[in-house]
Scaffold this motif. Structure first.
Motif, mmCIF file in Angstrom:
data_model
loop_
_atom_site.group_PDB
_atom_site.id
_atom_site.type_symbol
_atom_site.label_atom_id
_atom_site.label_comp_id
_atom_site.label_asym_id
_atom_site.label_seq_id
_atom_site.Cartn_x
_atom_site.Cartn_y
_atom_site.Cartn_z
ATOM 1 N N LEU A 32 0.825 -1.199 0.000
ATOM 2 C CA LEU A 32 0.000 0.000 0.000
ATOM 3 C C LEU A 32 0.864 1.256 0.000
ATOM 4 N N VAL A 33 0.369 2.278 -0.657
ATOM 5 C CA VAL A 33 1.015 3.591 -0.647
ATOM 6 C C VAL A 33 0.126 4.511 0.178
ATOM 7 N N PRO A 34 0.564 4.896 1.375
ATOM 8 C CA PRO A 34 -0.274 5.752 2.218
ATOM 9 C C PRO A 34 -0.378 7.158 1.654
ATOM 10 N N ASP A 35 -1.515 7.801 1.944
ATOM 11 C CA ASP A 35 -1.686 9.183 1.491
ATOM 12 C C ASP A 35 -1.681 10.177 2.646
ATOM 13 N N ALA A 36 -1.395 9.711 3.849
ATOM 14 C CA ALA A 36 -1.306 10.608 5.011
ATOM 15 C C ALA A 36 -0.055 11.470 4.886
ATOM 16 N N LYS A 37 -0.172 12.717 5.242
ATOM 17 C CA LYS A 37 0.898 13.704 5.067
ATOM 18 C C LYS A 37 2.271 13.248 5.585
ATOM 19 N N PRO A 38 2.378 12.675 6.803
ATOM 20 C CA PRO A 38 3.712 12.289 7.277
ATOM 21 C C PRO A 38 4.408 11.278 6.365
ATOM 22 N N PHE A 39 3.630 10.449 5.676
ATOM 23 C CA PHE A 39 4.224 9.428 4.820
ATOM 24 C C PHE A 39 4.514 9.942 3.419
ATOM 25 N N THR A 40 3.910 11.053 3.015
ATOM 26 C CA THR A 40 4.141 11.588 1.679
ATOM 27 C C THR A 40 5.340 12.528 1.632
ATOM 28 N N ILE A 41 5.750 13.040 2.774
ATOM 29 C CA ILE A 41 6.928 13.915 2.810
ATOM 30 C C ILE A 41 8.164 13.102 2.421
ATOM 31 N N GLN A 42 8.328 11.962 3.038
ATOM 32 C CA GLN A 42 9.364 11.008 2.656
ATOM 33 C C GLN A 42 8.633 9.753 2.202
ATOM 34 N N THR A 43 8.905 9.292 1.014
ATOM 35 C CA THR A 43 8.167 8.172 0.453
ATOM 36 C C THR A 43 8.342 6.919 1.305
ATOM 37 N N ARG A 44 7.226 6.428 1.806
ATOM 38 C CA ARG A 44 7.179 5.209 2.606
ATOM 39 C C ARG A 44 6.040 4.353 2.082
ATOM 40 N N TYR A 45 6.150 3.062 2.277
ATOM 41 C CA TYR A 45 5.137 2.117 1.816
ATOM 42 C C TYR A 45 4.783 1.176 2.958
ATOM 43 N N PHE A 46 3.611 0.560 2.849
ATOM 44 C CA PHE A 46 3.168 -0.438 3.819
ATOM 45 C C PHE A 46 3.148 -1.801 3.140
ATOM 46 N N CYS A 47 3.486 -2.824 3.895
ATOM 47 C CA CYS A 47 3.356 -4.201 3.420
ATOM 48 C C CYS A 47 2.660 -5.002 4.504
ATOM 49 N N LEU A 48 1.596 -5.705 4.115
ATOM 50 C CA LEU A 48 0.929 -6.640 5.006
ATOM 51 C C LEU A 48 1.073 -8.017 4.371
ATOM 52 N N GLY A 49 1.784 -8.902 5.031
ATOM 53 C CA GLY A 49 2.005 -10.233 4.490
ATOM 54 C C GLY A 49 2.133 -11.251 5.607
ATOM 55 N N LYS A 50 2.117 -12.512 5.206
ATOM 56 C CA LYS A 50 2.234 -13.588 6.195
ATOM 57 C C LYS A 50 3.466 -14.440 5.909
ATOM 58 N N THR A 51 4.016 -14.982 6.996
ATOM 59 C CA THR A 51 5.158 -15.884 6.887
ATOM 60 C C THR A 51 4.659 -17.271 6.491
ATOM 61 N N LEU A 52 5.593 -18.183 6.286
ATOM 62 C CA LEU A 52 5.222 -19.548 5.928
ATOM 63 C C LEU A 52 4.414 -20.228 7.026
ATOM 64 N N ASP A 53 4.619 -19.826 8.283
ATOM 65 C CA ASP A 53 3.839 -20.403 9.379
ATOM 66 C C ASP A 53 2.640 -19.531 9.768
ATOM 67 N N GLU A 54 2.196 -18.680 8.805
ATOM 68 C CA GLU A 54 0.962 -17.886 8.940
ATOM 69 C C GLU A 54 1.027 -16.765 9.970
ATOM 70 N N LYS A 55 2.224 -16.295 10.305
ATOM 71 C CA LYS A 55 2.357 -15.143 11.205
ATOM 72 C C LYS A 55 2.188 -13.872 10.362
ATOM 73 N N GLY A 56 1.191 -13.063 10.677
ATOM 74 C CA GLY A 56 0.949 -11.831 9.935
ATOM 75 C C GLY A 56 1.892 -10.727 10.388
ATOM 76 N N ILE A 57 2.517 -10.043 9.413
ATOM 77 C CA ILE A 57 3.465 -8.984 9.734
ATOM 78 C C ILE A 57 3.120 -7.723 8.940
ATOM 79 N N PHE A 58 3.020 -6.616 9.663
ATOM 80 C CA PHE A 58 2.811 -5.291 9.071
ATOM 81 C C PHE A 58 4.159 -4.578 9.073
ATOM 82 N N SER A 59 4.582 -4.077 7.915
ATOM 83 C CA SER A 59 5.863 -3.377 7.808
ATOM 84 C C SER A 59 5.683 -2.022 7.138
ATOM 85 N N ILE A 60 6.478 -1.069 7.580
ATOM 86 C CA ILE A 60 6.624 0.205 6.892
ATOM 87 C C ILE A 60 8.041 0.190 6.325
#
Length: 93
Positions: A32-60
């Motif tokens: 995901l590409v956030p549109d909130a001001k703090p994230f648009t000043i410096q380009t940041r992205y979000f990733c929501l994914g799961k590991t092989l053992d189904e652990k969900g991880i949110f990353s910026i």
């Protein structure tokens, strides 16, 4: 893409770098590409994914197209898990 794990900006002890990388490799991960001001000043992205053992991880993260630098990573919240599962089902159906 390769990951830059030199002096990460967050405590990686709750999640292993390998687990974070697995979440990025998840074929159903959401980028995901956030549109909130703090994230648009410096380009940041979000990733929501799961590991092989189904652990969900949110990353910026940020990326230059060749290298991914994870800024922050943590386990999914319940709401993020519901979003991930809903989007996964939409892609399968």
């Amino acid at each position: 893409m390769d990951f830059d794990w030199i002096e990460p900006a967050f405590d990686v002890k709750p999640l292993l770098p390998r687990e974070i990388e697995e979440a990025f490799e998840d074929p159903f991960s959401l980028r995901l590409v956030p549109d909130a001001k703090p994230f648009t000043i410096q380009t940041r992205y979000f990733c929501l994914g799961k590991t092989l053992d189904e652990k969900g991880i949110f990353s910026i993260y940020r990326s230059n197209g060749k290298l991914i630098r994870v800024i922050c990573a943590r386990p999914f919240t319940d709401e993020e898990n519901r979003l991930y599962e809903r989007k996964k089902q939409e892609n399968l159906g």
